[in-house]
Enzyme design. Structure first.
Site, PDB file in Angstrom:
ATOM      1  N   ARG A  82       0.828  -1.228   0.000  1.00  0.00           N
ATOM      2  CA  ARG A  82       0.000   0.000   0.000  1.00  0.00           C
ATOM      3  C   ARG A  82       0.855   1.268   0.000  1.00  0.00           C
ATOM      4  O   ARG A  82       0.407   2.334   0.411  1.00  0.00           O
ATOM      5  CB  ARG A  82      -0.967   0.030   1.178  1.00  0.00           C
ATOM      6  N   LYS A 104       3.193  11.361 -11.103  1.00  0.00           N
ATOM      7  CA  LYS A 104       2.402  10.455 -11.950  1.00  0.00           C
ATOM      8  C   LYS A 104       3.202   9.170 -12.157  1.00  0.00           C
ATOM      9  O   LYS A 104       4.362   9.209 -12.551  1.00  0.00           O
ATOM     10  CB  LYS A 104       2.105  11.098 -13.308  1.00  0.00           C
ATOM     11  N   GLU A 146      10.100  19.574 -23.800  1.00  0.00           N
ATOM     12  CA  GLU A 146       9.348  19.860 -22.563  1.00  0.00           C
ATOM     13  C   GLU A 146       9.867  21.144 -21.905  1.00  0.00           C
ATOM     14  O   GLU A 146       9.111  21.876 -21.281  1.00  0.00           O
ATOM     15  CB  GLU A 146       9.447  18.677 -21.586  1.00  0.00           C
ATOM     16  N   LYS A 188       7.290  23.005 -12.831  1.00  0.00           N
ATOM     17  CA  LYS A 188       6.422  21.834 -12.712  1.00  0.00           C
ATOM     18  C   LYS A 188       5.989  21.637 -11.265  1.00  0.00           C
ATOM     19  O   LYS A 188       4.821  21.351 -10.991  1.00  0.00           O
ATOM     20  CB  LYS A 188       7.107  20.575 -13.257  1.00  0.00           C
ATOM     21  N   GLU A 198      -4.773  16.962 -10.924  1.00  0.00           N
ATOM     22  CA  GLU A 198      -5.208  17.401 -12.247  1.00  0.00           C
ATOM     23  C   GLU A 198      -6.710  17.681 -12.327  1.00  0.00           C
ATOM     24  O   GLU A 198      -7.399  17.235 -13.248  1.00  0.00           O
ATOM     25  CB  GLU A 198      -4.789  16.368 -13.317  1.00  0.00           C
ATOM     26  N   ARG A 202      -3.336  21.892 -13.632  1.00  0.00           N
ATOM     27  CA  ARG A 202      -2.243  20.988 -14.046  1.00  0.00           C
ATOM     28  C   ARG A 202      -2.329  20.665 -15.539  1.00  0.00           C
ATOM     29  O   ARG A 202      -1.333  20.326 -16.175  1.00  0.00           O
ATOM     30  CB  ARG A 202      -2.258  19.694 -13.212  1.00  0.00           C
ATOM     31  N   ASN A 206      -0.024  20.058 -20.430  1.00  0.00           N
ATOM     32  CA  ASN A 206      -0.284  19.299 -21.658  1.00  0.00           C
ATOM     33  C   ASN A 206      -0.233  20.159 -22.913  1.00  0.00           C
ATOM     34  O   ASN A 206      -0.692  19.733 -23.974  1.00  0.00           O
ATOM     35  CB  ASN A 206      -1.653  18.604 -21.562  1.00  0.00           C
ATOM     36  N   HIS A 209       0.414  18.561 -26.229  1.00  0.00           N
ATOM     37  CA  HIS A 209       0.318  17.105 -26.060  1.00  0.00           C
ATOM     38  C   HIS A 209      -0.927  16.485 -26.693  1.00  0.00           C
ATOM     39  O   HIS A 209      -0.951  15.284 -26.932  1.00  0.00           O
ATOM     40  CB  HIS A 209       0.373  16.742 -24.566  1.00  0.00           C
ATOM     41  N   HIS A 213       0.139  13.127 -28.607  1.00  0.00           N
ATOM     42  CA  HIS A 213      -0.266  11.751 -28.294  1.00  0.00           C
ATOM     43  C   HIS A 213      -0.853  11.069 -29.530  1.00  0.00           C
ATOM     44  O   HIS A 213      -0.619   9.882 -29.774  1.00  0.00           O
ATOM     45  CB  HIS A 213      -1.276  11.734 -27.139  1.00  0.00           C
ATOM     46  N   HIS A 226       8.732  10.858 -27.802  1.00  0.00           N
ATOM     47  CA  HIS A 226       7.662  11.678 -27.218  1.00  0.00           C
ATOM     48  C   HIS A 226       7.943  13.180 -27.404  1.00  0.00           C
ATOM     49  O   HIS A 226       7.079  13.941 -27.838  1.00  0.00           O
ATOM     50  CB  HIS A 226       7.503  11.331 -25.737  1.00  0.00           C
TER      51      HIS A 226
HETATM   52  N1  GLY Z   1       3.415  15.287 -17.800  1.00  0.00           N
HETATM   53  C1  GLY Z   1       2.283  16.004 -17.390  1.00  0.00           C
HETATM   54  C2  GLY Z   1       1.977  15.895 -15.941  1.00  0.00           C
HETATM   55  O1  GLY Z   1       2.786  15.405 -15.174  1.00  0.00           O
HETATM   56  O2  GLY Z   1       0.919  16.297 -15.507  1.00  0.00           O
END
Ligand code: GLY
Length: 321
Positions: A82, A104, A146, A188, A198, A202, A206, A209, A213, A226
């Protein structure tokens, strides 16, 4: 990947207290490079390895590698027992400025990328610019996409710094790399601190993006790195921004010129618009089913959640070919 157990050595306790040092038991596990390692099978093997190594709740998982390792090891840390602590030591520019920061984590399913995962913040992110000396030039360039993104979404001075120092960055100047990595991580971290899960803001991360994608999917994963797809996506988003948000043409041209100067592609004329449009999909929250974009009002300021008409999306794609 390293699995470590904080542990006081029995030899150490023979020394007087000032010399008592914590000793860490560590267990290294290599994972094959490539996106295919972000799989349920690889994760399952790592769970078993954790059990064998005696990982407990005081242990930490150290992700030493690029974005694939960070995402996989991050989800291992998020889910095993956990949750155990996570330390990110990214070894690519892309991972240093993006995936290692912000929590993430996740793996892919055969149905799609990053479909299973968790938000799990690292206790520490350690970036050493020396490791970038071993990075293939194409990977370093892809990471720059980025960094350029951070300039467009939040930091006009960073954008200007990139315009003035792109040659120093490409030749691996340690000072220039330290500056852009620190600025990018700071931006960031601030964005993620304001909206960890998000729910809104946040989404500005993107920028570029939405199309990127789709490009990765339509071209076949691996055809474009990417960051390369993000370069094309940002040029497209800048052109949409001129039409939709009043971004001046000169700023859109500067964005395109900086992306090209970094050595990134700015268009992908071989890709079919109908396939890209299908891959972009729809945004179910938006009436009319249009996708939403992050668009720029000026360099350093963007807005998220912008619907764009079918006609404009298509026209801007063809205008850029
Ligand atoms: N790469 C975008 C984010 O971490 O929200």
């Amino acid at each position: 990947m390293l699995l470590t157990n904080p542990w006081i050595s029995s030899t150490a306790i023979k020394f007087p207290r000032p010399f008592l040092k914590p000793v860490f038991q560590s267990h290294a596990q290599k994972v094959p490079s490539g996106e295919s390692s972000k799989s349920i099978e690889q994760l399952s093997a790592l769970y078993s390895e954790c059990v064998r190594a005696g990982v407990d709740r005081k242990s930490a998982v150290i992700a030493l590698g690029g974005g694939v390792i960070g995402d996989l090891a991050g989800f291992l840390a998020a889910s095993f027992l956990r949750g155990v602590q996570l330390i990110q030591i990214p070894t690519t520019l892309l991972a240093m400025v993006d995936s290692a920061v912000g929590g993430k984590t996740g793996i892919n399913l055969k149905e799609g990328k990053n479909l299973v995962g968790a938000f799990h913040q690292p206790s520490l992110v350690l970036c050493d610019t020396d490791v970038l000396k071993t990075l293939p030039p194409r990977e370093l360039t892809a990471g720059l996409a980025e960094v350029i993104k951070y300039g467009v979404i939040k930091d006009a001075p960073l954008f200007e710094y990139l315009e003035k120092n792109s040659d120093a960055i490409k030749t691996g100047s340690a000072d220039a790399l330290k500056h852009i990595i620190a600025q990018s991580c700071g931006i960031k971290a601030a964005v993620v601190s304001a909206d960890e899960f998000e729910a809104g803001e946040r989404a500005i991360l993107n920028f570029g993006h939405t199309l990127a994608h789709a490009i990765e999917k339509v071209a076949g994963y691996g055809a474009y790195l990417h960051g390369e797809a993000v370069g094309i996506g940002m040029v497209y988003a800048a052109r949409l921004s001129v039409r939709e948000k009043g971004l001046n043409q000169k700023s859109a041209d500067r964005i395109e010129a900086l992306i090209a100067r970094a050595g990134l592609p700015v268009q992908a004329p071989e890709l079919d618009w109908a396939k890209l449009r299908a891959a972009i999909g729809v945004d179910k929250k938006n009436t009319g089913g249009l996708p939403r974009f992050v668009l720029a009002e000026k360099i350093g300021r963007v807005v998220f959640g912008c619907p764009v008409s079918e006609q404009t999306m298509k026209e801007v794609w063809y205008a850029g070919r």
